[in-house]
Design a protein around this motif. Structure first.
Motif, PDB file in Angstrom:
ATOM      1  N   GLU A  16       0.827  -1.211   0.000  1.00 27.86           N
ATOM      2  CA  GLU A  16       0.000   0.000   0.000  1.00 27.86           C
ATOM      3  C   GLU A  16       0.859   1.257   0.000  1.00 27.86           C
ATOM      4  N   GLU A  17       1.867   1.302   0.849  1.00 28.23           N
ATOM      5  CA  GLU A  17       2.722   2.487   0.940  1.00 28.23           C
ATOM      6  C   GLU A  17       3.548   2.672  -0.327  1.00 28.23           C
ATOM      7  N   ALA A  18       4.069   1.592  -0.869  1.00 28.16           N
ATOM      8  CA  ALA A  18       4.852   1.685  -2.105  1.00 28.16           C
ATOM      9  C   ALA A  18       3.976   2.131  -3.268  1.00 28.16           C
ATOM     10  N   GLU A  19       2.730   1.656  -3.318  1.00 29.34           N
ATOM     11  CA  GLU A  19       1.810   2.069  -4.377  1.00 29.34           C
ATOM     12  C   GLU A  19       1.455   3.553  -4.259  1.00 29.34           C
ATOM     13  N   LYS A  20       1.317   4.052  -3.032  1.00 30.59           N
ATOM     14  CA  LYS A  20       1.073   5.490  -2.829  1.00 30.59           C
ATOM     15  C   LYS A  20       2.241   6.306  -3.368  1.00 30.59           C
ATOM     16  N   LEU A  21       3.458   5.890  -3.043  1.00 31.23           N
ATOM     17  CA  LEU A  21       4.653   6.592  -3.517  1.00 31.23           C
ATOM     18  C   LEU A  21       4.767   6.516  -5.031  1.00 31.23           C
ATOM     19  N   GLN A  22       4.381   5.384  -5.600  1.00 30.39           N
ATOM     20  CA  GLN A  22       4.463   5.188  -7.038  1.00 30.39           C
ATOM     21  C   GLN A  22       3.532   6.146  -7.794  1.00 30.39           C
ATOM     22  N   ARG A  23       2.406   6.490  -7.186  1.00 30.89           N
ATOM     23  CA  ARG A  23       1.440   7.398  -7.824  1.00 30.89           C
ATOM     24  C   ARG A  23       1.918   8.849  -7.800  1.00 30.89           C
ATOM     25  N   GLN A  24       2.849   9.150  -6.921  1.00 30.59           N
ATOM     26  CA  GLN A  24       3.370  10.513  -6.846  1.00 30.59           C
ATOM     27  C   GLN A  24       4.338  10.754  -7.987  1.00 30.59           C
ATOM     28  N   ASP A  25       4.705  12.010  -8.159  1.00 30.58           N
ATOM     29  CA  ASP A  25       5.650  12.381  -9.200  1.00 30.58           C
ATOM     30  C   ASP A  25       7.036  11.863  -8.829  1.00 30.58           C
ATOM     31  N   ALA A  26       7.484  10.811  -9.492  1.00 30.91           N
ATOM     32  CA  ALA A  26       8.776  10.211  -9.174  1.00 30.91           C
ATOM     33  C   ALA A  26       9.535   9.895 -10.455  1.00 30.91           C
ATOM     34  N   THR A  27      10.837   9.753 -10.326  1.00 28.79           N
ATOM     35  CA  THR A  27      11.663   9.421 -11.481  1.00 28.79           C
ATOM     36  C   THR A  27      11.414   7.983 -11.907  1.00 28.79           C
ATOM     37  N   GLY A  28      11.846   7.663 -13.101  1.00 28.34           N
ATOM     38  CA  GLY A  28      11.689   6.308 -13.619  1.00 28.34           C
ATOM     39  C   GLY A  28      12.419   5.282 -12.775  1.00 28.34           C
ATOM     40  N   GLN A  29      13.604   5.644 -12.305  1.00 25.38           N
ATOM     41  CA  GLN A  29      14.393   4.724 -11.497  1.00 25.38           C
ATOM     42  C   GLN A  29      13.705   4.457 -10.157  1.00 25.38           C
ATOM     43  N   LEU A  30      13.141   5.492  -9.547  1.00 29.63           N
ATOM     44  CA  LEU A  30      12.427   5.324  -8.283  1.00 29.63           C
ATOM     45  C   LEU A  30      11.180   4.464  -8.484  1.00 29.63           C
ATOM     46  N   SER A  35       8.350  -0.621  -7.866  1.00 33.62           N
ATOM     47  CA  SER A  35       7.705  -1.748  -8.533  1.00 33.62           C
ATOM     48  C   SER A  35       8.323  -3.075  -8.068  1.00 33.62           C
ATOM     49  N   THR A  36       9.629  -3.077  -7.891  1.00 31.97           N
ATOM     50  CA  THR A  36      10.323  -4.270  -7.404  1.00 31.97           C
ATOM     51  C   THR A  36       9.890  -4.592  -5.972  1.00 31.97           C
ATOM     52  N   ILE A  37       9.800  -3.563  -5.134  1.00 28.32           N
ATOM     53  CA  ILE A  37       9.362  -3.758  -3.753  1.00 28.32           C
ATOM     54  C   ILE A  37       7.960  -4.351  -3.714  1.00 28.32           C
ATOM     55  N   ILE A  38       7.066  -3.808  -4.518  1.00 26.78           N
ATOM     56  CA  ILE A  38       5.687  -4.296  -4.569  1.00 26.78           C
ATOM     57  C   ILE A  38       5.656  -5.746  -5.033  1.00 26.78           C
ATOM     58  N   SER A  39       6.428  -6.053  -6.058  1.00 28.82           N
ATOM     59  CA  SER A  39       6.464  -7.414  -6.591  1.00 28.82           C
ATOM     60  C   SER A  39       6.952  -8.412  -5.543  1.00 28.82           C
TER      61      SER A  39
END
Length: 63
Positions: A16-30, A35-39
């Motif tokens: 849940e927390e990683a998905e929230k961060l993923q929706r924010q404005d982040a670089t491709g590497q981040l 995505s790896t953490i979620i997987s």
């Protein structure tokens, strides 16, 4: 040692927390790292909820 239920809840919270961060404005590497953490967290959660011996992903090669 933590119970399976507590570990399952922890992995869900990580997702849940990683998905929230993923929706924010982040670089491709981040985003790739998140995505790896979620997987990994989803895989661990799936393994813990599956029947014993049902995961063949890590089975030794048969020769």
């Amino acid at each position: 040692m933590l119970s399976t239920e507590k570990i399952t809840k922890a992995f869900r919270a990580i997702c849940e927390e990683a998905e929230k961060l993923q929706r924010q404005d982040a670089t491709g590497q981040l985003k790739a790292g998140l995505s790896t953490i979620i997987s990994i967290a989803k895989h661990q959660n799936d393994i813990r909820d599956s029947a014993n011996g049902s995961c063949t992903a890590h089975a030794k090669e048969q020769r």
